[in-house]
Design a protein around this motif. Structure first.
Motif, short mmCIF file in Angstrom:
data_model
loop_
_atom_site.label_atom_id
_atom_site.label_comp_id
_atom_site.label_asym_id
_atom_site.label_seq_id
_atom_site.Cartn_x
_atom_site.Cartn_y
_atom_site.Cartn_z
N THR A 182 -9.47 82.81 14.90
CA THR A 182 -10.83 82.81 15.26
C THR A 182 -12.22 83.13 14.08
O THR A 182 -12.74 82.16 14.24
N ASP A 183 -11.22 83.21 13.23
CA ASP A 183 -12.55 83.57 11.94
C ASP A 183 -11.93 82.39 11.12
O ASP A 183 -11.03 82.33 10.83
N ALA A 184 -12.43 82.69 9.44
CA ALA A 184 -12.45 81.96 9.08
C ALA A 184 -11.24 81.95 8.28
O ALA A 184 -10.58 83.09 7.53
N TYR A 185 -10.43 80.93 7.75
CA TYR A 185 -9.08 80.58 6.88
C TYR A 185 -9.40 81.53 5.55
O TYR A 185 -10.41 80.99 5.64
N THR A 186 -8.18 82.27 4.99
CA THR A 186 -8.61 83.09 3.59
C THR A 186 -7.54 81.85 3.12
O THR A 186 -7.50 81.51 3.51
N GLY A 187 -8.53 81.90 1.37
CA GLY A 187 -7.23 81.42 0.13
C GLY A 187 -5.62 81.71 1.00
O GLY A 187 -5.28 80.61 1.13
N GLU A 188 -5.26 83.15 0.82
CA GLU A 188 -4.33 83.11 1.26
C GLU A 188 -3.53 82.75 1.97
O GLU A 188 -2.89 81.30 2.27
N ASP A 189 -4.56 82.91 3.31
CA ASP A 189 -3.82 81.89 4.97
C ASP A 189 -3.73 79.95 4.09
O ASP A 189 -3.20 79.88 4.51
N ILE A 190 -4.56 79.51 3.61
CA ILE A 190 -4.71 78.20 3.60
C ILE A 190 -3.11 77.87 2.70
O ILE A 190 -2.28 76.48 2.65
N ARG A 191 -2.81 78.81 1.74
CA ARG A 191 -2.34 78.19 -0.01
C ARG A 191 -0.35 78.49 1.81
O ARG A 191 0.66 77.72 1.55
N VAL A 192 -0.42 79.40 2.62
CA VAL A 192 0.37 79.61 3.95
C VAL A 192 0.76 78.70 3.78
O VAL A 192 1.57 77.71 4.51
N ILE A 193 -0.07 77.49 4.70
CA ILE A 193 -0.06 76.85 5.78
C ILE A 193 0.25 75.38 4.87
O ILE A 193 1.09 75.02 4.91
N GLN A 194 -0.46 75.29 3.40
CA GLN A 194 -0.17 74.42 2.66
C GLN A 194 1.42 74.38 2.01
O GLN A 194 2.01 73.18 2.43
N ASN A 195 1.98 75.70 2.20
CA ASN A 195 3.60 76.07 1.39
C ASN A 195 4.73 75.41 2.86
O ASN A 195 5.33 74.80 2.78
N ILE A 196 3.67 75.64 3.92
CA ILE A 196 5.05 75.61 5.49
C ILE A 196 4.59 74.18 5.26
O ILE A 196 5.74 73.61 5.56
#
Length: 239
Positions: A182-196
């Protein structure tokens, strides 16, 4: 193999109306699989059981516990309706189970590699307070027919067990991935999503995603997975 199988029922009985609109006769369903003990997957089960009391319902034995979404700002019950425990047609599953030829259930997926941060707000209420949900109430459905395997999951909170059991990867995955925020993705969130996305691409599976994946996370993954990732919508025929 002649079965009519329903995987999850959504948060309410609305799926009954959707099925009617699509011309799907839910009276023919003989097997129901509930992926885990959250209301948005089992919320329509009581309405379904009233409509079709003959279908056998398979639920993980831990799914009836007190599940909550909890953070510093809120505390909300997200578990199943307690009345589900009284349904006589429910089979409470312990461990892995082959229901019939070509229909498998497995649980105990404890892998937390590339674990979405949103999982940390999901809790279990016990007599001594709240603890982190370990998602042992989650089970996964594998359908095998005509030499193909389909893996169906509700939210895929944990992972890393399919390959151990089946010594390979499914041709098709249908699942929500617990990546929405519900809030903004952090840089770490985006890296996890990309790696998934990179890990999924290596499996060669065609992935149909929706529900808790979230459109932003889907867009990030789509850039990496291309045609191997499809957003699933109500009414689509996959195979």
């Amino acid at each position: 193999g002649g079965h009519k199988t329903l995987a999850d029922t959504g948060a309410s009985g609305a799926f009954l109306m959707n099925a009617e609109t699509l011309g799907i006769d839910l009276d023919q369903v003989d097997t129901v699989i509930i992926s885990h003990g959250h209301y948005d997957h089992a919320g329509g089960l009581l309405a379904f059981a009233e409509r079709n009391p003959k279908a056998r319902i398979w639920i993980n034995g831990l799914a009836g516990e007190q599940y909550y979404h909890k953070n510093d700002a809120m505390e909300r019950y997200i578990g199943m309706d307690p009345r589900i425990k009284a349904l006589p047609q429910v089979e409470w599953v312990e461990g892995d189970r082959e229901i019939d030829q070509g229909i498998f259930l497995f649980g105990r997926a404890l892998g937390r590699r590339l674990w979405p941060d949103g999982n940390r707000e999901l809790k279990v209420k016990t007599e001594t307070g709240f603890r982190q949900d370990d998602f042992l109430h989650e089970q996964y459905l594998v359908l095998e027919e005509r030499g193909k395997r389909v893996l169906i999951s509700g939210c895929a909170h944990n992972g890393d067990r399919y390959h151990e059991l089946f010594k390979g990867y499914p041709e098709l995955v249908i699942s929500g991935f617990h990546l929405a925020r519900t809030d903004a993705y952090t840089g770490e969130d985006i890296r996890v999503i990309q790696n998934i996305a990179r890990e999924l691409l290596k499996t060669g599976a065609l992935c149909y995603m929706g529900h808790c994946t979230g459109p932003e996370a889907f867009a990030i993954m789509k850039e990496i997975m291309g045609e191997r990732l499809v957003y699933v919508h109500s009414g689509e025929q996959v195979l």
